[in-house]
Design a protein around this motif. Structure first.
Motif, mmCIF file in Angstrom:
data_model
loop_
_atom_site.group_PDB
_atom_site.id
_atom_site.type_symbol
_atom_site.label_atom_id
_atom_site.label_comp_id
_atom_site.label_asym_id
_atom_site.label_seq_id
_atom_site.Cartn_x
_atom_site.Cartn_y
_atom_site.Cartn_z
ATOM 1 N N GLY A 94 0.806 -1.292 0.090
ATOM 2 C CA GLY A 94 0.127 0.012 -0.074
ATOM 3 C C GLY A 94 0.907 1.073 0.156
ATOM 4 O O GLY A 94 1.922 1.312 -0.393
ATOM 5 N N ASN A 95 0.213 2.239 0.768
ATOM 6 C CA ASN A 95 1.030 3.612 0.735
ATOM 7 C C ASN A 95 2.282 3.441 1.413
ATOM 8 O O ASN A 95 2.356 2.685 2.108
ATOM 9 C CB ASN A 95 -0.034 4.618 1.143
ATOM 10 C CG ASN A 95 -0.871 4.913 0.474
ATOM 11 O OD1 ASN A 95 -1.309 4.654 -0.570
ATOM 12 N ND2 ASN A 95 -2.279 5.478 1.070
ATOM 13 N N PHE A 96 3.291 4.434 0.872
ATOM 14 C CA PHE A 96 4.428 4.410 1.325
ATOM 15 C C PHE A 96 4.601 5.013 2.887
ATOM 16 O O PHE A 96 5.352 3.968 3.676
ATOM 17 C CB PHE A 96 5.450 5.395 0.608
ATOM 18 C CG PHE A 96 6.867 5.869 1.433
ATOM 19 C CD1 PHE A 96 7.721 4.836 1.160
ATOM 20 C CD2 PHE A 96 6.990 7.115 1.819
ATOM 21 C CE1 PHE A 96 9.028 4.997 1.635
ATOM 22 C CE2 PHE A 96 8.166 7.069 2.497
ATOM 23 C CZ PHE A 96 9.462 6.211 2.378
ATOM 24 N N GLU A 97 3.716 5.579 3.366
ATOM 25 C CA GLU A 97 4.030 6.077 4.621
ATOM 26 C C GLU A 97 2.853 5.482 5.389
ATOM 27 O O GLU A 97 1.611 5.892 5.235
ATOM 28 C CB GLU A 97 4.125 7.694 4.853
ATOM 29 C CG GLU A 97 4.298 7.893 6.336
ATOM 30 C CD GLU A 97 4.563 9.624 6.366
ATOM 31 O OE1 GLU A 97 4.360 10.154 7.544
ATOM 32 O OE2 GLU A 97 4.605 10.163 5.335
ATOM 33 N N GLN A 98 2.912 4.729 6.530
ATOM 34 C CA GLN A 98 1.779 4.228 7.393
ATOM 35 C C GLN A 98 2.024 4.086 8.704
ATOM 36 O O GLN A 98 3.303 3.637 9.128
ATOM 37 C CB GLN A 98 1.463 2.705 6.820
ATOM 38 C CG GLN A 98 1.217 2.640 5.318
ATOM 39 C CD GLN A 98 0.794 1.096 4.836
ATOM 40 O OE1 GLN A 98 0.304 0.211 5.852
ATOM 41 N NE2 GLN A 98 1.159 0.887 3.716
ATOM 42 N N ARG A 99 1.103 4.476 9.620
ATOM 43 C CA ARG A 99 1.265 4.228 11.054
ATOM 44 C C ARG A 99 0.350 3.408 11.632
ATOM 45 O O ARG A 99 -0.776 3.611 11.454
ATOM 46 C CB ARG A 99 1.156 5.614 11.610
ATOM 47 C CG ARG A 99 2.184 6.883 11.559
ATOM 48 C CD ARG A 99 1.525 8.136 11.608
ATOM 49 N NE ARG A 99 2.651 9.178 11.406
ATOM 50 C CZ ARG A 99 3.220 9.521 10.381
ATOM 51 N NH1 ARG A 99 2.676 9.255 9.247
ATOM 52 N NH2 ARG A 99 4.080 10.447 10.292
ATOM 53 N N TRP A 100 0.759 2.442 12.302
ATOM 54 C CA TRP A 100 0.075 1.433 12.866
ATOM 55 C C TRP A 100 -0.208 1.548 14.349
ATOM 56 O O TRP A 100 -1.053 0.637 15.102
ATOM 57 C CB TRP A 100 0.578 -0.131 12.548
ATOM 58 C CG TRP A 100 1.642 -0.394 13.044
ATOM 59 C CD1 TRP A 100 3.194 -0.214 12.356
ATOM 60 C CD2 TRP A 100 2.209 -1.025 14.236
ATOM 61 N NE1 TRP A 100 4.092 -0.803 13.417
ATOM 62 C CE2 TRP A 100 3.398 -1.344 14.432
ATOM 63 C CE3 TRP A 100 1.062 -1.390 15.357
ATOM 64 C CZ2 TRP A 100 3.990 -1.880 15.547
ATOM 65 C CZ3 TRP A 100 1.828 -2.106 16.420
ATOM 66 C CH2 TRP A 100 2.905 -2.180 16.459
ATOM 67 N N LEU A 101 0.735 2.272 15.067
ATOM 68 C CA LEU A 101 0.540 2.497 16.607
ATOM 69 C C LEU A 101 1.029 3.976 16.807
ATOM 70 O O LEU A 101 2.020 4.436 16.402
ATOM 71 C CB LEU A 101 1.247 1.564 17.461
ATOM 72 C CG LEU A 101 1.320 1.787 18.793
ATOM 73 C CD1 LEU A 101 -0.075 1.394 19.233
ATOM 74 C CD2 LEU A 101 2.324 0.870 19.321
#
Length: 233
Positions: A94-101
């Motif tokens: 998916g997208n380059f920049e992801q935040r999961w927490l």
């Protein structure tokens, strides 16, 4: 039981999930996102439509990378001088920049979420069918990111990730292997709130699955990572 203020976001549904570990004085908390509806002290509010999936690790939550996320009015590491964050995650591209927490200190829960300068983040960066972690801590007198773009890991597979702070050194791991480290003058963060699968202000959504996250108030050596044994069987 203490009364907790509800986070000020439009949140369509509240769920409960299994949370291991006792309350504020516990040395660890383990959150398992399997939606078995056991009673816990912390309600999880849902954005979008996260899906419960079956995996070899047990049931987990899958986030679509568009509008799925969970929100809680707790900072699980508030007051900790040392810490370990472990998780079992499956990035699906998916997208380059992801935040999961996203953990955030915020005394005023009526303030806009996601904008506090005191926070702990766990992110990923996606490059094609690979990814690398981006761990980040920020507070009064300190600001440090840990990322190693030349150490890539395949998407579509389960991985153990961890970040630790032992009182002087901040470290990032994938599958028990050290990625990078830095000396940081970290100071304990205050009470607040958190988001899983997204940043608190509902940007940079995570595309993938999360089985569990464990927060410890001490710095673990890789041989002590509690969740890693589940991945290795």
């Amino acid at each position: 039981m203490l009364r907790r203020q509800i986070i000020q976001i439009t949140l369509p549904l509240a769920l409960t999930f299994k949370i291991r570990g006792s309350q504020a004085q516990s040395s660890f908390k383990e959150w398992i996102f399997d939606n078995d509806n056991e009673v816990s002290d912390y309600k999880i509010h849902r954005s979008g439509s996260p899906v419960i999936i079956s995996t070899f690790l047990g049931d987990a939550t899958w986030f679509n990378g568009k509008n799925d996320g969970y929100f809680m009015t707790i900072h699980p590491l508030a007051g900790a001088k040392k810490f370990t964050i472990e998780a079992l995650i499956r990035p699906d591209g998916g997208n380059f920049e992801q935040r999961w927490l996203h953990l955030e200190s915020q005394d005023d829960l009526s303030a806009p979420p996601g904008l506090s300068d005191t926070r702990i983040l766990y992110e990923i960066r996606v490059i094609g069918s690979y990814w690398y972690p981006d761990a980040f801590i920020h507070g009064a007198g300190y600001r440090q990111a840990l990322r190693q773009p030349d150490r890539l890991w395949p998407t579509g597979q389960w991985h153990h990730v961890a970040q630790t702070y032992d009182g002087s050194t901040y470290r990032s791991y994938v599958n028990g292997t050290l990625q990078c480290l830095a000396d940081v003058a970290f100071t304990p963060q205050g009470a607040g709130r958190c988001a899983v699968g997204v940043r608190l202000n509902k940007v940079n959504f995570f595309h993938g699955a999360i089985r569990s996250v464990r927060f410890s108030r001490y710095a673990s050596d890789p041989s002590q990572f509690a969740l890693l044994k589940h991945l290795r069987g």
